[in-house]
Design an enzyme around this catalytic site. Structure first.
Site, mmCIF file in Angstrom:
data_model
loop_
_atom_site.group_PDB
_atom_site.id
_atom_site.type_symbol
_atom_site.label_atom_id
_atom_site.label_comp_id
_atom_site.label_asym_id
_atom_site.label_seq_id
_atom_site.Cartn_x
_atom_site.Cartn_y
_atom_site.Cartn_z
ATOM 1 N N PHE A 116 -17.309 72.490 123.175
ATOM 2 C CA PHE A 116 -15.969 73.752 122.643
ATOM 3 C C PHE A 116 -16.925 74.907 122.404
ATOM 4 C CE2 PHE A 116 -11.087 72.516 121.937
ATOM 5 C CZ PHE A 116 -11.167 71.263 123.295
ATOM 6 N N GLN A 123 -4.813 81.317 113.912
ATOM 7 C CA GLN A 123 -5.970 80.651 114.445
ATOM 8 C C GLN A 123 -5.231 82.287 116.420
ATOM 9 O OE1 GLN A 123 -7.291 77.530 117.132
ATOM 10 N NE2 GLN A 123 -9.090 78.786 115.663
ATOM 11 N N HIS A 136 -6.232 81.616 119.988
ATOM 12 C CA HIS A 136 -6.429 80.757 120.936
ATOM 13 C C HIS A 136 -6.548 81.735 122.009
ATOM 14 C CE1 HIS A 136 -8.030 78.327 123.797
ATOM 15 N NE2 HIS A 136 -7.872 77.338 123.063
ATOM 16 N N LEU A 183 -0.891 76.515 125.738
ATOM 17 C CA LEU A 183 -1.991 76.343 126.316
ATOM 18 C C LEU A 183 -2.251 75.684 127.607
ATOM 19 C CD1 LEU A 183 -4.808 76.920 124.024
ATOM 20 C CD2 LEU A 183 -4.793 73.984 124.083
ATOM 21 N N GLU A 190 -9.381 75.101 126.144
ATOM 22 C CA GLU A 190 -10.562 76.024 125.551
ATOM 23 C C GLU A 190 -11.751 74.535 126.372
ATOM 24 O OE1 GLU A 190 -11.839 77.664 122.017
ATOM 25 O OE2 GLU A 190 -13.248 76.476 121.619
ATOM 26 N N ARG A 208 -13.251 81.163 118.985
ATOM 27 C CA ARG A 208 -11.434 81.890 119.275
ATOM 28 C C ARG A 208 -11.599 83.061 118.551
ATOM 29 N NH1 ARG A 208 -8.972 76.192 119.028
ATOM 30 N NH2 ARG A 208 -9.709 74.945 121.059
ATOM 31 N N HIS A 225 -2.248 79.500 117.682
ATOM 32 C CA HIS A 225 -2.375 78.437 118.042
ATOM 33 C C HIS A 225 -2.443 77.155 116.643
ATOM 34 C CE1 HIS A 225 -3.974 75.239 120.321
ATOM 35 N NE2 HIS A 225 -5.109 74.914 119.635
ATOM 36 N N ARG A 262 -10.895 77.975 112.541
ATOM 37 C CA ARG A 262 -11.418 76.434 113.251
ATOM 38 C C ARG A 262 -11.965 76.616 114.194
ATOM 39 N NH1 ARG A 262 -8.755 73.110 116.694
ATOM 40 N NH2 ARG A 262 -6.962 74.281 117.186
HETATM 41 C C1 LIG Z 1 -0.794 73.022 122.634
HETATM 42 C C2 LIG Z 1 -2.063 72.332 121.923
HETATM 43 C C3 LIG Z 1 -3.383 72.352 121.979
HETATM 44 C C4 LIG Z 1 -4.266 71.529 121.052
HETATM 45 N N1 LIG Z 1 -5.475 70.919 120.968
HETATM 46 C C5 LIG Z 1 -5.704 70.667 120.476
HETATM 47 C C6 LIG Z 1 -7.502 69.626 120.457
HETATM 48 O O1 LIG Z 1 -7.596 69.450 121.834
HETATM 49 N N2 LIG Z 1 -8.136 69.559 119.475
HETATM 50 C C7 LIG Z 1 -8.107 69.729 118.442
HETATM 51 O O2 LIG Z 1 -8.444 68.930 117.477
HETATM 52 N N3 LIG Z 1 -7.151 70.499 117.899
HETATM 53 C C8 LIG Z 1 -6.026 70.834 119.272
HETATM 54 N N4 LIG Z 1 -4.420 71.262 118.995
HETATM 55 C C9 LIG Z 1 -3.991 71.673 117.513
HETATM 56 C C10 LIG Z 1 -3.808 69.682 116.766
HETATM 57 O O3 LIG Z 1 -3.314 69.478 117.790
HETATM 58 C C11 LIG Z 1 -3.101 70.391 115.532
HETATM 59 O O4 LIG Z 1 -3.681 70.347 114.981
HETATM 60 C C12 LIG Z 1 -2.559 69.006 114.705
HETATM 61 O O5 LIG Z 1 -1.920 68.096 116.271
HETATM 62 C C13 LIG Z 1 -1.392 68.848 114.080
HETATM 63 O O6 LIG Z 1 -1.392 67.683 113.283
HETATM 64 P P1 LIG Z 1 -0.950 67.336 112.195
HETATM 65 O O7 LIG Z 1 -0.227 66.201 112.391
HETATM 66 O O8 LIG Z 1 -0.732 68.042 111.498
HETATM 67 O O9 LIG Z 1 1.164 67.753 112.451
HETATM 68 P P2 LIG Z 1 1.919 67.369 113.874
HETATM 69 O O10 LIG Z 1 1.491 66.534 114.997
HETATM 70 O O11 LIG Z 1 2.551 68.920 114.339
HETATM 71 O O12 LIG Z 1 3.687 66.867 113.379
HETATM 72 C C14 LIG Z 1 4.121 67.620 112.162
HETATM 73 C C15 LIG Z 1 5.109 66.383 112.118
HETATM 74 O O13 LIG Z 1 5.665 66.624 111.028
HETATM 75 C C16 LIG Z 1 7.592 66.503 111.176
HETATM 76 N N5 LIG Z 1 7.908 67.458 109.846
HETATM 77 C C17 LIG Z 1 7.785 68.939 110.661
HETATM 78 N N6 LIG Z 1 8.812 69.730 109.614
HETATM 79 C C18 LIG Z 1 9.676 68.271 109.112
HETATM 80 C C19 LIG Z 1 10.988 68.207 108.335
HETATM 81 N N7 LIG Z 1 11.606 69.162 108.090
HETATM 82 N N8 LIG Z 1 11.667 66.846 107.979
HETATM 83 C C20 LIG Z 1 10.592 65.827 108.411
HETATM 84 N N9 LIG Z 1 9.312 65.923 109.810
HETATM 85 C C21 LIG Z 1 9.126 67.007 109.437
HETATM 86 C C22 LIG Z 1 7.256 66.421 112.529
HETATM 87 O O14 LIG Z 1 8.666 65.710 113.004
HETATM 88 C C23 LIG Z 1 6.477 65.738 112.903
HETATM 89 O O15 LIG Z 1 6.310 64.695 112.973
HETATM 90 C C24 LIG Z 1 -3.591 72.186 119.881
HETATM 91 C C25 LIG Z 1 -2.798 72.040 119.700
HETATM 92 C C26 LIG Z 1 -2.272 72.871 120.321
HETATM 93 C C27 LIG Z 1 -0.421 73.440 120.303
#
Ligand SMILES: Cc1cc2nc3c(=O)[nH]c(=O)nc-3n(C[C@H](O)[C@H](O)[C@H](O)COP(=O)(O)OP(=O)(O)OC[C@H]3O[C@@H](n4cnc5c(N)ncnc54)[C@H](O)[C@@H]3O)c2cc1C
Length: 571
Positions: A121, A235, A237, A247, A250, A281, A351, A386
């Site tokens: 990566f 960020q 991407h 997306l 990477e 990135r 991203h 990041r």
């Molecule tokens: C397309 C894509 C590919 C990616 N690939 C990678 C990768 O390969 N490797 C890597 O390390 N990172 C990757 N990332 C980044 C990574 O996926 C995210 O940063 C990470 O998954 C975020 O997880 P989280 O648990 O913090 O939040 P999220 O998974 O965003 O979850 C947020 C949660 O909060 C809840 N929520 C939000 N607001 C409210 C509200 N008002 N009331 C109730 N619930 C609420 C939502 O329902 C959800 O359940 C990628 C990101 C994208 C967009």
């Protein structure tokens, strides 16, 4: 009428961070604590499910990788703004998380010798992105959700929209929320809370994020008096597919894909002679925007968007079909191009948000009894930029830490009886102010205007004039009378939740832009045309934005440096 629901620990968010926290709280309290996971979407539709390429961890020290190397790559990637004590804790905890997921049943891709596979990566000195094809987030979410549902003391509130944090006498009491299915307004009371509400990438319309990735959680914390940290670092991407912004991971470049300009030139050799397309990135996205601005890009006639080519053909058909099958499917379905045969049109895309709710190394916020984890929090291991594969990893590590910390805090404490008058005020704000509101301006026009100004003035390259203009526009938008809903039904009233999201987007966008305008240097993903150099003398510090009557009030805090003194970055 406010319904009251009681649990011991309340976790908002069912992405990787929220689920990992719930499992740890349930596990470490031996079933004694009653845990609620509240999520505005169905748990498995959380944005984490879309993570594609990998999760970083040191698995093979005997083959040349090391915790030291993961730590250094992360700090260098962050442009020296990461807190190094947090980074050290992070890299040490990660190998255990990969094996834990393996034991819970995650089908990691395998090397020929049967051991867990890893790939390159951007910004790393070793191929340490652990992967399950190109569906890492899906398999991680599935594994954690399956595991969480095995605990009788974890209860899910799916499609419940949290609107505010309830606190009394400086202590966390719970959350207010709307059940989307019925429109019921409730207070959920608990001894401890964890915000795992994810990032806020939908401040931009060209984004890789789920449509649900709005900054509700960050805004709720900000309104409750908790500062947001380092929000100016967004960020972009390098490879968002034209025109949707989906997306292209990477991992494509990690497997051998290359970026080309309209002359067929592998331009990254100019900007990162050693790492080329696999520089961090921020460096790659700046290289791409420079190529585009200097006339070496393509133009998409339908959308007017400029783009460059991401050529996957050097990877070869077989590897594309086995290791990058989802990417191939996305490219065919959303652009009509088979990447086995032709390059894909891509451009930098919003991203990830490096900043978030200010927390200490244990994920604790300044409000007693409330923690934050995952993309919603800023701990900070990502600093100004990041590295890919470190976010899913951060969610796992601080999901576990905050779950354990919240459980320790909650054990033996009484449950709160009430949250005081705040919940009535919140009910009034939402139902009198918005549901029965008479705002004359269309809230969706406000959202579009906000996304436009963010894309124009707070993108890869920024200037003081542009940011000042953006701040003015955001304040004008905030002042407009848009608080109302057309839809008066109680069942799945997404018009109401959309307006709540727009309010949060305006508050958080103001913090992003105010922080960016104040930071008169270029560091990581924050690149100022008018201040092109990094300025460690004045700006080696975190931004803290507190909510004030006139908008964000900015303060600054020190960066934790343990081993790595800042030097100029080269890739
Ligand atoms: C397309 C894509 C590919 C990616 N690939 C990678 C990768 O390969 N490797 C890597 O390390 N990172 C990757 N990332 C980044 C990574 O996926 C995210 O940063 C990470 O998954 C975020 O997880 P989280 O648990 O913090 O939040 P999220 O998974 O965003 O979850 C947020 C949660 O909060 C809840 N929520 C939000 N607001 C409210 C509200 N008002 N009331 C109730 N619930 C609420 C939502 O329902 C959800 O359940 C990628 C990101 C994208 C967009």
């Amino acid at each position: 009428m406010v319904e009251t629901i009681r649990h011991d620990i309340l976790i908002v968010g069912s992405g990787l961070a929220g689920l990992r926290a719930a499992i740890e709280a349930a596990r470490s309290s031996n079933g004694k604590l009653d845990i609620a996971v509240i999520t505005k979407v169905q748990a498995m539709r959380s944005h984490s499910v879309s993570a594609e390429g990998g999760t970083a961890a040191v698995l093979y020290p005997e083959l040349g990788d090391s915790l030291e190397s993961h730590a250094f790559d992360t700090v260098k990637g962050s442009d020296y703004l990461a807190d190094q004590d947090a980074v050290e804790r992070f890299v040490s905890a990660m190998p255990g998380e990969i094996y834990q997921l393996d034991h819970w049943g995650l089908p990691w891709s395998r090397r020929e010798d049967g051991r867990i596979a890893q790939r390159w990566f951007g910004g790393y000195s070793y191929p340490r992105a652990t992967y399950a094809e190109d569906k890492v987030g899906f398999f991680e979410m599935q594994t954690l959700y399956d595991t969480a549902t095995k605990y009788d003391n974890i209860h899910f509130y799916q499609e419940w929209f949290v609107t505010s944090i309830l606190a009394e006498a400086g202590e966390f009491r719970g959350f207010s929320a709307i059940e989307m299915k019925t429109g019921t307004f409730a207070q959920l009371l608990g001894k401890a809370g964890i915000m795992a509400t994810g990032g806020s990438g939908r401040l931009y319309s060209f984004a890789t994020y789920a449509y649900s990735s709005t900054p509700d959680g960050m805004a709720a914390a900000y309104r409750a008096g908790i500062p947001l940290k380092d929000m100016e670092f967004i960020q972009f991407h390098p490879s968002g597919l034209i025109p949707s912004g989906i997306l292209i991971t990477e991992a494509v470049r990690g497997e051998g894909g290359v970026l080309l300009n309209k002359d067929g030139d592998r331009f990254m050799k100019k900007y990162a002679p050693n790492k080329l397309d696999l520089a961090s990135r921020d460096v790659v996205s700046r290289g791409m925007m420079t190529e585009i601005e200097e006339g070496r890009g393509f133009k998409d006639e339908a959308t007017g968007l400029d783009y460059l080519h991401l050529d996957l053909t050097p990877i070869g058909a077989e590897k594309i079909k086995t290791r990058l099958s989802q990417i191939r499917e996305i490219a065919i379905k959303f652009r009509g191009i088979d990447p086995v045969e032709k390059p894909l049109p891509v451009r930098p895309v919003c991203h990830y948000v490096m900043g978030g709710i200010d927390v200490n190394i244990d994920g604790a916020t300044r409000l007693k009894g409330l923690w934050a984890a995952g993309e919603a929090a800023c701990v900070s291991i990502n600093g100004a930029n990041r590295l890919g594969a470190n976010s899913t990893a951060e969610c796992l590590v601080w999901g576990k830490i905050t779950g354990a910390e919240a459980a320790k805090y909650a054990e033996g404490r009484p449950r709160p009886d009430s949250a005081g008058e705040k919940v009535q005020l919140e009910e009034k704000r939402i139902f009198d102010g918005i549901f029965h509101g008479s705002g004359a301006t269309n809230p969706y026009e406000i959202r579009d205007a906000l996304q436009k100004v963010m894309a124009k003035d707070a993108f890869v390259y920024r200037t003081g004039d542009g940011l000042a203009e953006a701040l003015r526009t955001i304040r004008e938008l905030k002042a407009k009378d848009f608080l109302h809903v057309e839809d008066k039904s109680r069942t799945y009233n997404t018009n109401l939740s959309d307006v709540l999201e727009v309010e949060s987007m305006l508050d958080v966008a103001e913090v992003v832009v105010a922080g960016a305008l104040a930071r008169t240097e270029s560091r990581g993903a924050h690149a100022r045309r008018d201040f092109p150099a990094r300025d460690d003398g004045n700006w080696m510090k975190h931004t803290l934005a507190f909510r004030g009557p006139e908008g964000p009030r900015l303060e600054y805090s020190a960066v934790a440096v343990t081993k790595y003194q800042p030097t100029e970055r080269h890739y």
